[in-house]
Design a protein around this motif. Structure first.
Motif, short mmCIF file in Angstrom:
data_model
loop_
_atom_site.label_atom_id
_atom_site.label_comp_id
_atom_site.label_asym_id
_atom_site.label_seq_id
_atom_site.Cartn_x
_atom_site.Cartn_y
_atom_site.Cartn_z
N ARG A 56 -12.72 17.79 22.60
CA ARG A 56 -14.07 17.37 22.20
C ARG A 56 -15.07 18.52 22.38
O ARG A 56 -15.90 18.78 21.50
N ALA A 57 -15.00 19.21 23.51
CA ALA A 57 -15.92 20.32 23.76
C ALA A 57 -15.73 21.42 22.73
O ALA A 57 -16.71 22.00 22.24
N LEU A 58 -14.48 21.71 22.37
CA LEU A 58 -14.22 22.73 21.36
C LEU A 58 -14.81 22.32 20.02
O LEU A 58 -15.45 23.13 19.33
N MET A 59 -14.60 21.06 19.63
CA MET A 59 -15.10 20.59 18.34
C MET A 59 -16.62 20.61 18.29
O MET A 59 -17.23 21.04 17.30
N LEU A 60 -17.27 20.17 19.37
CA LEU A 60 -18.73 20.18 19.41
C LEU A 60 -19.27 21.60 19.31
O LEU A 60 -20.29 21.86 18.64
N SER A 61 -18.59 22.54 19.96
CA SER A 61 -19.01 23.94 19.90
C SER A 61 -18.88 24.49 18.48
O SER A 61 -19.79 25.16 17.97
N ARG A 62 -17.76 24.17 17.82
CA ARG A 62 -17.56 24.64 16.45
C ARG A 62 -18.57 24.01 15.50
O ARG A 62 -19.05 24.65 14.56
N MET A 63 -18.88 22.74 15.71
CA MET A 63 -19.79 22.02 14.81
C MET A 63 -21.18 22.64 14.78
O MET A 63 -21.87 22.60 13.76
N LYS A 64 -21.60 23.25 15.89
CA LYS A 64 -22.92 23.88 15.93
C LYS A 64 -23.04 25.03 14.93
O LYS A 64 -24.14 25.34 14.48
N GLY A 65 -21.92 25.64 14.60
CA GLY A 65 -21.95 26.78 13.69
C GLY A 65 -21.66 26.44 12.24
O GLY A 65 -21.63 27.33 11.40
N LEU A 66 -21.46 25.16 11.95
CA LEU A 66 -21.16 24.76 10.58
C LEU A 66 -22.41 24.78 9.71
O LEU A 66 -23.50 24.45 10.18
N GLU A 67 -22.24 25.13 8.44
CA GLU A 67 -23.37 25.21 7.52
C GLU A 67 -24.00 23.83 7.31
O GLU A 67 -25.21 23.69 7.27
N GLU A 68 -23.16 22.81 7.18
CA GLU A 68 -23.65 21.44 7.04
C GLU A 68 -22.99 20.58 8.11
O GLU A 68 -21.76 20.51 8.18
N GLN A 69 -23.80 19.94 8.96
CA GLN A 69 -23.25 19.16 10.05
C GLN A 69 -23.23 17.68 9.66
O GLN A 69 -24.23 16.98 9.75
N GLU A 70 -22.05 17.21 9.24
CA GLU A 70 -21.90 15.81 8.85
C GLU A 70 -21.76 14.89 10.05
O GLU A 70 -22.04 13.70 9.96
N LEU A 71 -21.30 15.42 11.19
CA LEU A 71 -21.11 14.64 12.40
C LEU A 71 -22.13 15.04 13.45
O LEU A 71 -22.52 16.21 13.54
N ASP A 72 -22.55 14.05 14.27
CA ASP A 72 -23.46 14.40 15.37
C ASP A 72 -22.82 14.21 16.74
O ASP A 72 -23.44 14.49 17.76
N ASP A 73 -21.55 13.75 16.78
CA ASP A 73 -20.85 13.62 18.06
C ASP A 73 -19.36 13.44 17.79
O ASP A 73 -18.95 13.08 16.68
N ILE A 74 -18.56 13.69 18.83
CA ILE A 74 -17.13 13.40 18.80
C ILE A 74 -16.86 12.33 19.85
O ILE A 74 -17.27 12.45 21.01
N VAL A 75 -16.21 11.26 19.42
CA VAL A 75 -15.97 10.09 20.27
C VAL A 75 -14.50 10.07 20.70
O VAL A 75 -13.61 10.25 19.86
N ILE A 76 -14.26 9.85 21.99
CA ILE A 76 -12.91 9.75 22.53
C ILE A 76 -12.53 8.28 22.68
O ILE A 76 -13.28 7.50 23.29
N LEU A 77 -11.39 7.90 22.15
CA LEU A 77 -10.90 6.52 22.22
C LEU A 77 -9.54 6.52 22.91
O LEU A 77 -8.57 7.11 22.40
N ARG A 78 -9.46 5.85 24.06
CA ARG A 78 -8.22 5.83 24.84
C ARG A 78 -7.49 4.49 24.77
O ARG A 78 -6.37 4.37 25.25
N SER A 79 -8.12 3.49 24.19
CA SER A 79 -7.50 2.17 24.07
C SER A 79 -8.17 1.41 22.94
O SER A 79 -9.25 1.79 22.47
N ALA A 80 -7.53 0.31 22.52
CA ALA A 80 -8.12 -0.52 21.47
C ALA A 80 -9.46 -1.08 21.92
O ALA A 80 -10.37 -1.26 21.11
#
Length: 250
Positions: free
Chosen positions: A203-227
């Motif tokens: 998640r931390a890696l993805m959030l870091s990469r997202m800051k440098g994207l030209e267009e940011q379609e996502l504003d967060d990464i969500v972790i799901l460990r169970s239904a």
């Protein structure tokens, strides 16, 4: 099954909403199709698009592909697509999918971390589905069509994930097969992906990469460990059934 036979058979209405299939591969192709809804509702489409794009001006009325024929045989999902514009699709979707059965057939990267948690993106507010939690995906378009007319859904998975999170193919392991998940007007082709990092690090890696994207379609990464984790988020109707299905198999 031969290509000719798949064109003569159409089971798109047979697959019930909520159904989850398992197939070895998806064989998709674009073909000409006269979509009566788009031809007969030009004024309605223009008015609807003017309204929704005024609320979200970042939306773009590009060309997309919709699925109008489908059959599953011998472990293969045969699909046929046609080209239309996003405004017509959105009008059709918001009107409750009138007319002959069609589906928005898109591929999603069902991304799991090394510890088994799923990693989903939360759509930014400027997008058509702001606040919704999804796997990275996009309605297929002309960029997904190869020279021979086949639609590269496997490539779409990796392209969309890179565009939305910055992750590259070299950082991922692609699993075998697909899970088509059916919901009203849609079929989500779930492709298993794994990143060899614990969920929090991924998640931390993805959030870091997202800051440098030209267009940011996502504003967060969500972790799901169970239904049960799914109940805390707004999700499209195909997400929870799939996640519950996979978690139940673990």
């Amino acid at each position: 099954m031969t290509q000719a036979a798949s064109l003569e058979t159409n089971d798109i209405e047979r697959f019930p909403d909520g159904h989850i299939a398992r197939v070895d591969r998806v064989a998709a192709r674009i073909e000409p199709y006269d979509w009566a809804f788009a031809c007969e509702n030009e004024a309605k489409i223009a008015a609807h698009w003017a309204r929704i794009s005024a609320e979200k001006p970042a939306m773009f009325n590009g060309r997309i592909l919709l699925q109008h024929r489908a059959v599953i045989t011998d472990g293969v999902f045969h699909a046929r697509y046609f080209e239309t514009d996003y405004a017509a699709f959105m009008t059709w979707r918001d009107a409750g999918h009138p007319g002959p059965a069609l589906r928005n057939g898109f591929a999603m990267g069902a991304l799991r971390a090394a510890d088994g948690a799923f990693l989903c993106g939360r759509m930014s507010g400027h997008t058509a589905n702001g606040g919704m939690v999804y796997f990275a995906a996009g309605t297929p378009d002309r960029s997904d069509v190869r020279e021979d007319g086949t639609v590269d859904l496997a490539g779409s998975v990796l392209r969309e994930l890179a565009e939305e999170t910055g992750l590259t193919e070299a950082e991922l392991r692609v699993g075998e097969g697909w899970h088509p998940v059916f919901s009203p007007g849609r079929v989500a082709f779930m492709r298993p992906l794994t990143i060899d990092l614990p969920a929090e690090e991924a998640r931390a890696l993805m959030l870091s990469r997202m800051k440098g994207l030209e267009e940011q379609e996502l504003d967060d990464i969500v972790i799901l460990r169970s239904a049960a984790d799914c109940d805390r988020h707004r999700m499209a109707p195909f997400m929870k059934p799939y996640l519950s299905h996979i978690f139940a198999q673990d």
